[in-house]
Design a protein around this motif. Structure first.
Motif, PDB file in Angstrom:
ATOM      1  N   SER A 176       0.850  -1.187   0.000  1.00  6.22           N
ATOM      2  CA  SER A 176       0.000   0.000   0.000  1.00  6.22           C
ATOM      3  C   SER A 176       0.882   1.231   0.000  1.00  6.22           C
ATOM      4  CB  SER A 176      -0.894   0.015   1.244  1.00  6.22           C
ATOM      5  OG  SER A 176      -1.734  -1.108   1.255  1.00  6.22           O
ATOM      6  N   GLY A 177       0.364   2.327  -0.547  1.00  9.08           N
ATOM      7  CA  GLY A 177       1.130   3.562  -0.530  1.00  9.08           C
ATOM      8  C   GLY A 177       0.385   4.711  -1.160  1.00  9.08           C
ATOM      9  N   ASP A 178       0.910   5.914  -0.897  1.00  9.05           N
ATOM     10  CA  ASP A 178       0.317   7.136  -1.444  1.00  9.05           C
ATOM     11  C   ASP A 178       0.840   7.461  -2.844  1.00  9.05           C
ATOM     12  OD1 ASP A 178      -1.171   7.535   0.860  1.00  9.05           O
ATOM     13  OD2 ASP A 178       0.435   8.663   1.841  1.00  9.05           O
ATOM     14  N   ALA A 224       4.394   1.989  -4.834  1.00 10.66           N
ATOM     15  CA  ALA A 224       3.729   0.794  -4.310  1.00 10.66           C
ATOM     16  C   ALA A 224       3.785  -0.333  -5.343  1.00 10.66           C
ATOM     17  CB  ALA A 224       2.279   1.106  -3.933  1.00 10.66           C
ATOM     18  N   GLN A 238      -7.536   3.123  -2.665  1.00  5.50           N
ATOM     19  CA  GLN A 238      -8.045   2.928  -1.315  1.00  5.50           C
ATOM     20  C   GLN A 238      -9.238   3.855  -1.096  1.00  5.50           C
ATOM     21  OE1 GLN A 238      -4.930   3.530   1.537  1.00  5.50           O
ATOM     22  NE2 GLN A 238      -3.760   1.761   0.847  1.00  5.50           N
ATOM     23  N   ALA A 295      -3.867   7.237  -2.585  1.00  9.78           N
ATOM     24  CA  ALA A 295      -3.488   5.980  -1.928  1.00  9.78           C
ATOM     25  C   ALA A 295      -4.046   4.780  -2.686  1.00  9.78           C
ATOM     26  CB  ALA A 295      -3.986   5.967  -0.493  1.00  9.78           C
ATOM     27  N   ASP A 354      -3.740   0.198  -3.109  1.00 14.81           N
ATOM     28  CA  ASP A 354      -3.290  -1.127  -2.714  1.00 14.81           C
ATOM     29  C   ASP A 354      -2.892  -1.836  -3.998  1.00 14.81           C
ATOM     30  OD1 ASP A 354      -3.853  -0.925   0.046  1.00 14.81           O
ATOM     31  OD2 ASP A 354      -5.949  -1.451  -0.310  1.00 14.81           O
TER      32      ASP A 354
END
Length: 98
Positions: free
Chosen positions: A30-32, A37, A72, A83, A85
């Motif tokens: 996960s990440g912004d 990501a 997300q 964000a 996933d």
């Protein structure tokens, strides 16, 4: 005007002895920053695949699929900025004799 309708219902069951086992392992990052990501998930998926192939040899069929990117959302269904996933799957297919 009457409509012609067909309704079909049925149940069938068959019992066959299993000859293979299949496991699915999922890697999630996960990440912004979606690109970051994605890169991390790809690296982890590749490392997991290589490790499994090295450890299990030719007895097990190890397959990977494509990475999937999903935004997300909060509890109200709103997107959380950028964000994401990112997930990918490794599938192991093993003959039960092994």
């Amino acid at each position: 005007m009457d409509e012609d309708r067909i309704e079909v219902q049925g149940v069938a069951r068959r019992s066959v002895a299993a000859d293979r086992a299949r496991w699915s392992l999922v890697v999630v990052e996960s990440g912004d920053v979606p690109a970051d990501a994605f890169a991390r998930a790809g690296e982890r998926l590749d490392a997991l695949t290589r490790g499994l192939r090295d450890a299990l040899g030719d007895v097990v069929d190890v397959r990977t699929g494509a990475l999937t990117v999903r935004p997300q959302h909060d509890e109200h269904g709103r997107r959380l900025g950028g964000a994401v996933d990112v997930s990918g799957q490794v599938t192991l297919d093993v003959p039960l004799a092994e």
